[in-house]
Design a protein around this motif. Structure first.
Motif, PDB file in Angstrom:
ATOM      1  N   SER A  51      62.497  58.749  -6.676  1.00 52.14           N
ATOM      2  CA  SER A  51      63.851  58.348  -7.032  1.00 52.14           C
ATOM      3  C   SER A  51      64.882  59.019  -6.127  1.00 52.14           C
ATOM      4  N   LEU A  52      66.121  58.547  -6.272  1.00 50.31           N
ATOM      5  CA  LEU A  52      67.235  59.133  -5.538  1.00 50.31           C
ATOM      6  C   LEU A  52      67.360  60.616  -5.844  1.00 50.31           C
ATOM      7  N   GLU A  53      67.203  60.973  -7.128  1.00 49.99           N
ATOM      8  CA  GLU A  53      67.346  62.383  -7.520  1.00 49.99           C
ATOM      9  C   GLU A  53      66.257  63.238  -6.883  1.00 49.99           C
ATOM     10  N   GLU A  54      65.035  62.723  -6.811  1.00 43.63           N
ATOM     11  CA  GLU A  54      63.942  63.466  -6.188  1.00 43.63           C
ATOM     12  C   GLU A  54      64.166  63.644  -4.693  1.00 43.63           C
ATOM     13  N   LEU A  55      64.633  62.592  -4.047  1.00 46.30           N
ATOM     14  CA  LEU A  55      64.902  62.685  -2.609  1.00 46.30           C
ATOM     15  C   LEU A  55      66.061  63.641  -2.336  1.00 46.30           C
ATOM     16  N   ASP A  56      67.077  63.602  -3.182  1.00 49.01           N
ATOM     17  CA  ASP A  56      68.193  64.544  -3.023  1.00 49.01           C
ATOM     18  C   ASP A  56      67.717  65.988  -3.170  1.00 49.01           C
ATOM     19  N   VAL A 106      63.014  48.115  -8.130  1.00 43.94           N
ATOM     20  CA  VAL A 106      63.826  49.014  -8.934  1.00 43.94           C
ATOM     21  C   VAL A 106      64.141  50.277  -8.133  1.00 43.94           C
ATOM     22  N   GLY A 107      65.028  51.104  -8.710  1.00 45.21           N
ATOM     23  CA  GLY A 107      65.381  52.367  -8.075  1.00 45.21           C
ATOM     24  C   GLY A 107      66.074  52.146  -6.753  1.00 45.21           C
ATOM     25  N   ILE A 108      65.635  52.866  -5.735  1.00 45.12           N
ATOM     26  CA  ILE A 108      66.280  52.757  -4.421  1.00 45.12           C
ATOM     27  C   ILE A 108      65.955  51.436  -3.734  1.00 45.12           C
ATOM     28  N   LEU A 109      65.049  50.638  -4.346  1.00 39.25           N
ATOM     29  CA  LEU A 109      64.645  49.362  -3.755  1.00 39.25           C
ATOM     30  C   LEU A 109      65.308  48.171  -4.435  1.00 39.25           C
ATOM     31  N   ALA A 110      66.254  48.434  -5.302  1.00 34.54           N
ATOM     32  CA  ALA A 110      66.950  47.361  -6.011  1.00 34.54           C
ATOM     33  C   ALA A 110      68.100  46.825  -5.174  1.00 34.54           C
ATOM     34  N   SER A 149      70.917  51.817   0.897  1.00 30.01           N
ATOM     35  CA  SER A 149      70.065  52.705   0.126  1.00 30.01           C
ATOM     36  C   SER A 149      69.070  53.415   1.031  1.00 30.01           C
ATOM     37  N   TYR A 150      68.489  52.695   1.989  1.00 26.81           N
ATOM     38  CA  TYR A 150      67.568  53.333   2.940  1.00 26.81           C
ATOM     39  C   TYR A 150      68.277  54.426   3.733  1.00 26.81           C
ATOM     40  N   ARG A 151      69.487  54.146   4.166  1.00 25.71           N
ATOM     41  CA  ARG A 151      70.239  55.155   4.908  1.00 25.71           C
ATOM     42  C   ARG A 151      70.481  56.393   4.062  1.00 25.71           C
ATOM     43  N   ARG A 152      70.791  56.154   2.794  1.00 25.49           N
ATOM     44  CA  ARG A 152      71.173  57.244   1.886  1.00 25.49           C
ATOM     45  C   ARG A 152      69.975  58.085   1.433  1.00 25.49           C
ATOM     46  N   THR A 153      68.792  57.495   1.452  1.00 27.57           N
ATOM     47  CA  THR A 153      67.631  58.161   0.854  1.00 27.57           C
ATOM     48  C   THR A 153      66.561  58.487   1.879  1.00 27.57           C
ATOM     49  N   VAL A 154      65.752  57.506   2.225  1.00 27.31           N
ATOM     50  CA  VAL A 154      64.602  57.729   3.113  1.00 27.31           C
ATOM     51  C   VAL A 154      65.047  58.291   4.459  1.00 27.31           C
ATOM     52  N   GLN A 155      66.072  57.685   5.049  1.00 27.08           N
ATOM     53  CA  GLN A 155      66.497  58.133   6.372  1.00 27.08           C
ATOM     54  C   GLN A 155      67.226  59.477   6.301  1.00 27.08           C
ATOM     55  N   ARG A 156      67.946  59.721   5.237  1.00 28.53           N
ATOM     56  CA  ARG A 156      68.604  61.015   5.067  1.00 28.53           C
ATOM     57  C   ARG A 156      67.570  62.127   4.943  1.00 28.53           C
ATOM     58  N   LEU A 157      66.486  61.868   4.218  1.00 29.71           N
ATOM     59  CA  LEU A 157      65.426  62.865   4.103  1.00 29.71           C
ATOM     60  C   LEU A 157      64.757  63.101   5.454  1.00 29.71           C
ATOM     61  N   PRO A 195      58.693  49.798   9.724  1.00 24.71           N
ATOM     62  CA  PRO A 195      58.892  51.239   9.501  1.00 24.71           C
ATOM     63  C   PRO A 195      60.376  51.544   9.361  1.00 24.71           C
ATOM     64  N   GLY A 196      60.778  51.924   8.153  1.00 25.62           N
ATOM     65  CA  GLY A 196      62.202  52.120   7.884  1.00 25.62           C
ATOM     66  C   GLY A 196      62.653  53.551   8.004  1.00 25.62           C
ATOM     67  N   ASP A 197      61.725  54.449   8.360  1.00 29.23           N
ATOM     68  CA  ASP A 197      62.025  55.880   8.348  1.00 29.23           C
ATOM     69  C   ASP A 197      62.237  56.478   9.729  1.00 29.23           C
ATOM     70  N   GLY A 198      62.331  55.621  10.758  1.00 28.89           N
ATOM     71  CA  GLY A 198      62.484  56.137  12.113  1.00 28.89           C
ATOM     72  C   GLY A 198      61.172  56.386  12.823  1.00 28.89           C
ATOM     73  N   GLY A 199      60.051  56.026  12.182  1.00 24.79           N
ATOM     74  CA  GLY A 199      58.756  56.250  12.805  1.00 24.79           C
ATOM     75  C   GLY A 199      58.567  55.513  14.110  1.00 24.79           C
ATOM     76  N   ALA A 200      59.254  54.373  14.285  1.00 22.47           N
ATOM     77  CA  ALA A 200      59.146  53.624  15.532  1.00 22.47           C
ATOM     78  C   ALA A 200      59.723  54.410  16.707  1.00 22.47           C
ATOM     79  N   TRP A 201      60.538  55.401  16.432  1.00 27.06           N
ATOM     80  CA  TRP A 201      61.091  56.261  17.487  1.00 27.06           C
ATOM     81  C   TRP A 201      60.180  57.455  17.739  1.00 27.06           C
ATOM     82  N   ILE A 202      59.691  58.093  16.665  1.00 26.67           N
ATOM     83  CA  ILE A 202      59.014  59.376  16.852  1.00 26.67           C
ATOM     84  C   ILE A 202      57.528  59.242  17.172  1.00 26.67           C
TER      85      ILE A 202
END
Length: 268
Positions: free
Chosen positions: A31-36, A76-80, A89-97, A149-156
């Motif tokens: 969830s958002l809270e867990e990622l935060d 649901v959650g960050i995928l809603a 939401s991806y920017r705020r959560t997965v990519q921020r982490l 790949p939404g987490d930047g994996g295509a770069w790294i």
């Protein structure tokens, strides 16, 4: 900090272990809270000058399984939400982490204790060093779920193992074992599963024995070297070296060299 937190902070001297603590979901990103919470621990590592190395690992039989497929099914959650909302939401959560882990100022070691799949593989790749237990497996299986790949994996990932092998993993979604990951340069070493935690701690301890402020400067140079021109890195290196020469830790390191003893570094 409690034993039910999604990520545990376990500190032993100058070394911190960040333990992803959702074994019932194979440490899937939640969830958002867990990622935060995860992001806040990365910032804590930067703010705490006693921290000199960070180990990232997973609780249970997996390192991290990536995104929660049930949440994908149920949207649901960050995928809603509509595409625009999901993009934000991806920017705020997965990519921020991902940025938070990559921007930890001290050296980071991924102790990969089991499968590292999708975004879980990405988390391992964001660390400076990866050590794998024999049970570790790696895959970037986004296409198998109809995703990119939404987490930047295509770069790294291409920067770690080369563009052809990265393309092979992305385009097939194939799973590779720990030995193949070592041969491809994805991990630096493979150890028996029972020895992984001790090996990672010993490795982190050797890193943490270095002068702490200069250690952070060295990591910054390595990061800049990934994107800056050579001449810019030379300029930054000269500036950092001038700072290093005027630290108490440099004087201590020289004294320890001539006295043939380990240095005792205080970060001054």
């Amino acid at each position: 900090m409690t034993s039910t937190d999604p990520v545990l902070w376990e500190q032993d001297g100058h070394v911190v272990r960040l333990v992803m603590n959702r074994p019932e979901t194979r440490n899937a990103l939640g969830s958002l809270e867990e990622l935060d919470h995860f992001v806040s621990l990365c910032q804590r590592a930067n703010d705490d000058r006693s921290v000199r190395a960070v180990i990232l690992t997973g609780k249970g039989s997996a390192f991290a399984a990536g995104g929660n497929v049930k949440d994908m099914r149920d949207k649901v959650g960050i995928l809603a939400g509509i595409p625009k909302v999901q993009r934000d939401s991806y920017r705020r959560t997965v990519q921020r982490l991902a940025q938070a882990i990559r921007n930890i100022e001290v050296p980071t070691i991924a102790a990969v204790n089991g499968p590292a799949i999708g975004q879980g593989c990405g988390l391992a790749c964001l660390c400076d060093i990866r050590i794998a237990g024999e049970a570790a497996k790696f895959a970037v299986s986004f296409l198998k779920l109809g995703l990119v790949p939404g987490d930047g994996g295509a770069w790294i990932l291409p920067r770690l193992i080369g563009s052809a092998r990265a393309a092979e993993l992305f385009f097939t979604g194939d799973l590779i074992d720990a030995a193949t990951a070592r041969d491809w340069g994805l991990v630096s070493r493979v150890v028996p599963d029972a020895e992984l935690a001790a090996e990672a701690s010993a490795f982190a301890g050797r890193i943490a024995a270095q002068p702490p402020d200069v250690l952070r400067l060295t990591k910054r140079l390595l990061r800049e070297g990934e994107r800056a021109p050579y001449e810019s890195v030379l300029e930054m290196s000269a500036a950092f070296q001038a700072l290093a020469h005027h630290t108490d830790d440099h004087d201590e390191a020289i004294a320890a060299f001539f006295e043939k003893r380990p240095g005792r570094f205080e970060g001054r």
